[in-house]
Design a protein around this motif. Structure first.
Motif, PDB file in Angstrom:
ATOM      1  N   GLY A 172       0.799  -1.227   0.000  1.00 51.58           N
ATOM      2  CA  GLY A 172       0.000   0.000   0.000  1.00 51.58           C
ATOM      3  C   GLY A 172       0.826   1.268   0.000  1.00 51.58           C
ATOM      4  N   LEU A 173       2.032   1.189  -0.559  1.00 51.03           N
ATOM      5  CA  LEU A 173       2.928   2.345  -0.591  1.00 51.03           C
ATOM      6  C   LEU A 173       2.962   2.980  -1.974  1.00 51.03           C
ATOM      7  CD1 LEU A 173       5.949   0.788   1.332  1.00 51.03           C
ATOM      8  CD2 LEU A 173       4.353   2.497   2.217  1.00 51.03           C
ATOM      9  N   THR A 174       2.983   4.284  -1.999  1.00 50.35           N
ATOM     10  CA  THR A 174       3.217   4.993  -3.255  1.00 50.35           C
ATOM     11  C   THR A 174       4.727   5.073  -3.471  1.00 50.35           C
ATOM     12  OG1 THR A 174       3.365   7.135  -2.144  1.00 50.35           O
ATOM     13  CG2 THR A 174       1.160   6.437  -2.910  1.00 50.35           C
ATOM     14  N   GLN A 175       5.127   5.417  -4.685  1.00 45.69           N
ATOM     15  CA  GLN A 175       6.556   5.620  -4.943  1.00 45.69           C
ATOM     16  C   GLN A 175       7.089   6.735  -4.056  1.00 45.69           C
ATOM     17  OE1 GLN A 175       6.932   6.320  -9.167  1.00 45.69           O
ATOM     18  NE2 GLN A 175       7.429   4.180  -9.554  1.00 45.69           N
ATOM     19  N   LYS A 176       6.309   7.766  -3.878  1.00 47.86           N
ATOM     20  CA  LYS A 176       6.735   8.904  -3.065  1.00 47.86           C
ATOM     21  C   LYS A 176       6.976   8.473  -1.620  1.00 47.86           C
ATOM     22  CE  LYS A 176       5.472  13.639  -1.945  1.00 47.86           C
ATOM     23  NZ  LYS A 176       4.512  14.718  -2.176  1.00 47.86           N
ATOM     24  N   LYS A 177       6.061   7.699  -1.052  1.00 42.78           N
ATOM     25  CA  LYS A 177       6.193   7.255   0.333  1.00 42.78           C
ATOM     26  C   LYS A 177       7.389   6.312   0.490  1.00 42.78           C
ATOM     27  CE  LYS A 177       4.946   6.450   4.614  1.00 42.78           C
ATOM     28  NZ  LYS A 177       5.126   7.419   5.665  1.00 42.78           N
ATOM     29  N   LEU A 178       7.529   5.344  -0.430  1.00 37.84           N
ATOM     30  CA  LEU A 178       8.642   4.404  -0.342  1.00 37.84           C
ATOM     31  C   LEU A 178       9.976   5.126  -0.510  1.00 37.84           C
ATOM     32  CD1 LEU A 178       9.805   1.598   0.002  1.00 37.84           C
ATOM     33  CD2 LEU A 178       9.394   1.187  -2.449  1.00 37.84           C
TER      34      LEU A 178
END
Length: 74
Positions: free
Chosen positions: A21-27
């Motif tokens: 459930g992670l976006t590229q931005k969050k990861l």
């Protein structure tokens, strides 16, 4: 899971990221890398260093077997 080439690494990272459930931005923020760099890794435009790959494996709680030829050494 055994990963033998850059395209497979990219695909596995993307799938695991989405499953978590992670976006590229969050990861990318969790990894301390730019969103652009993570995007390039996921699109097989660049190979992650061993250091970055180990961070990705840790953050995504993954268990991967990756051949030496698949990644660049730091």
């Amino acid at each position: 899971m055994r990963v033998d080439n850059v395209e497979e690494i990219a695909g596995v990272i993307k799938v695991l990221r989405k499953r978590r459930g992670l976006t590229q931005k969050k990861l990318s923020k969790l990894l301390g890398i730019s969103n652009t760099y993570l995007c390039d890794i996921e699109r097989s435009r660049t190979k992650p260093s061993i250091k970055i790959l180990m961070k990705i494996v840790s953050v995504l709680d993954a268990n991967l077997h990756i051949t030496h030829s698949s990644i660049d050494e730091v």
